[in-house]
Design an enzyme around this catalytic site. Structure first.
Site, short mmCIF file in Angstrom:
data_model
loop_
_atom_site.label_atom_id
_atom_site.label_comp_id
_atom_site.label_asym_id
_atom_site.label_seq_id
_atom_site.Cartn_x
_atom_site.Cartn_y
_atom_site.Cartn_z
N HIS A 279 37.58 49.30 -58.65
CA HIS A 279 38.08 50.21 -57.62
C HIS A 279 39.52 49.84 -57.24
O HIS A 279 40.41 50.70 -57.23
CB HIS A 279 37.18 50.16 -56.39
CG HIS A 279 37.61 51.09 -55.29
ND1 HIS A 279 37.13 52.37 -55.17
CD2 HIS A 279 38.49 50.91 -54.27
CE1 HIS A 279 37.69 52.95 -54.13
NE2 HIS A 279 38.53 52.09 -53.55
N GLU A 280 39.72 48.57 -56.94
CA GLU A 280 41.06 48.12 -56.55
C GLU A 280 42.03 48.15 -57.72
O GLU A 280 43.23 48.36 -57.53
CB GLU A 280 40.99 46.72 -55.94
CG GLU A 280 40.10 46.59 -54.72
CD GLU A 280 40.44 47.59 -53.61
OE1 GLU A 280 41.62 47.99 -53.54
OE2 GLU A 280 39.55 47.97 -52.84
N HIS B 197 43.77 51.52 -57.78
CA HIS B 197 44.89 51.57 -56.84
C HIS B 197 46.08 50.78 -57.38
O HIS B 197 47.23 51.23 -57.33
CB HIS B 197 44.48 50.97 -55.49
CG HIS B 197 43.45 51.77 -54.76
ND1 HIS B 197 43.54 53.14 -54.59
CD2 HIS B 197 42.31 51.39 -54.11
CE1 HIS B 197 42.50 53.56 -53.89
NE2 HIS B 197 41.74 52.52 -53.58
#
Length: 419
Positions: free
Chosen positions: A18-19, A22
């Site tokens: 998920h990170e 980003h």
């Protein structure tokens, strides 16, 4: 110990991807990433590479990518501030020292009159001889204070300086990478374990269950429910689970003969939610085919995306009780139970959790990725950003409400599993 390891590996992988979404999109856009963190709270491990600090933190409840220009990231030199400067070969300030005790022979000292560390990149003030001086600041300059260092962030490297589309993609990339991870895991399952056959074949029926009472037998292949064609076991199971206590007409193929049986699904309580069961068991036959494995990965990702999205809709409309929600404790317990049935089941569980994490983060709630995307939508409609203080206040309230929700679901988990 097996449960702890399984939980750390599964949850850590989901948060990492998920990170990573980003992070990669921020880098691609030219945004300075100050920190890539897995976990919250005190730092356990920290490694600096380039302009980014990579950390693992104590509480394994999530993670974050801290980008330049967000929150209280920016730094301003105030008039009257006494600082030390170290210059590079071009005469630009490459190191700005705030602590006067950190003296070195090549350091220049001055009292700041005015400075701009974002756009024009300069410092102006008075040196030790009371002469007014002005120094350009390097784009890679470091601010140092009491052993701590931070790179300055020129305006064009800050999150807010980027076009609306680039900012939105950077935020959306987190959930997107959760969906990509799920697709990758399902595809890998198809390659390693094989692809389950599409036939909704009944392997066995439980004694005194609704199915055997109605006349359904082992070896029957499910064809339809209430006249609606059913192609896969997952689709069949989803229909049954969504209709507890309801009378259904189930069509089967029994050795080429097409039969229909009226069956009333039992209503069974599972972690506070009523689901339907008719007492049939399924044991899929697996087929290994690389091309079909990719198709299988896409089909499973889409199936679970729709399924979880439907459950979220039921939660919003009140058809799904908040008491049935699980927090970290519930996920920990469920992960341990799934891990007992082998690595393939654990991989499937991880893929479903990854989709769930992606969808939940896209909900238009403050402090979540979806909440930030909602503000970007308002910005697009208004033609200008929402006031940062007002937006920050909304996100702060959102964080408090999410923490309250986390406490509630965690207490539900504790009561469910330990009392």
């Amino acid at each position: 110990m097996q449960t702890i390891i399984a939980f750390v590996v599964v949850f850590g992988t989901l948060v990492f991807f998920h990170e990573l979404g980003h992070f990669l999109f921020a880098k691609r856009t030219g945004i300075m990433v100050r920190e890539f963190a897995i976990g919250f709270g005190p730092k356990l491990i920290g490694i600096t590479k380039g302009e980014t600090l990579y950390t693992i933190r104590l509480l394994p409840l999530g993670g974050y990518v801290r980008m330049a220009g967000e929150d209280f990231d920016t730094f301003e030199l105030q008039p009257g501030h006494r600082i030390g400067l170290i210059l590079d070969r071009d005469g630009k300030a490459k190191r700005i020292v705030l602590n006067q005790n950190d003296r070195t022979p090549d350091m220049l000292y001055l009292e700041v009159e005015k400075a701009d560390l974002e756009k024009d990149l300069y410092i102006e003030g008075y040196d030790e001889e009371e002469q007014k001086v002005r120094y350009a600041v390097s784009r890679q300059a470091v601010i140092a204070e009491k052993g701590q260092e931070m790179l300055i962030a020129p305006h064009d490297r800050q999150f807010e300086s980027k076009p609306l589309g680039a900012r939105a993609l950077t935020i959306f990339a987190g959930p997107l990478f959760n969906f990509i991870l799920a697709f990758f895991i399902f595809t890998l399952l198809g390659l390693l374990q094989g692809i389950p056959t599409n036939e909704a074949l009944i392997k066995d029926v439980t004694d005194n269950g609704p199915a055997i009472t109605a006349g359904i037998e082992p070896g029957d292949i499910i064809e339809s429910v209430d006249g609606k064609k059913v192609d896969t076991w997952n689709a069949f199971a989803a229909i049954i689970q969504d209709r507890p206590g309801e009378k259904l007409e189930i069509g089967v193929d029994r050795n080429g003969e097409h039969l229909k049986f009226p069956v009333t699904a039992d209503s069974v309580d599972v972690e506070g939610q009523k689901i339907g069961q008719i007492g049939v068991l399924h044991e899929p036959v697996y087929e290994k085919n690389p091309l079909k494995a990719v198709v299988y990965g896409g089909e499973q990702t889409w199936f679970w995306f729709k399924r979880i999205f439907e459950l979220v809709g039921m939660l919003v409309t009140g058809k799904f009780s908040i008491d049935a929600l699980s927090g970290p404790v519930g996920i920990y317990q469920a992960t341990g139970q799934v891990a007992q049935y082998g690595v393939f089941n654990l991989m499937n569980w991880a893929a479903v959790l990854s989709i769930n994490l992606g969808i939940m983060n896209l909900l238009p709630l403050p402090a979540l990725d979806g909440g930030r995307l909602l503000f970007f939508g308002f910005e697009a409609l208004r033609g200008k950003p929402i006031d940062k203080q007002k937006e920050g206040m909304v996100h702060l309230v959102g964080i408090m409400l999410l923490m309250l929700l986390m406490i509630v679901v965690t207490w539900n988990d504790i009561q469910r599993f330990f009392f």
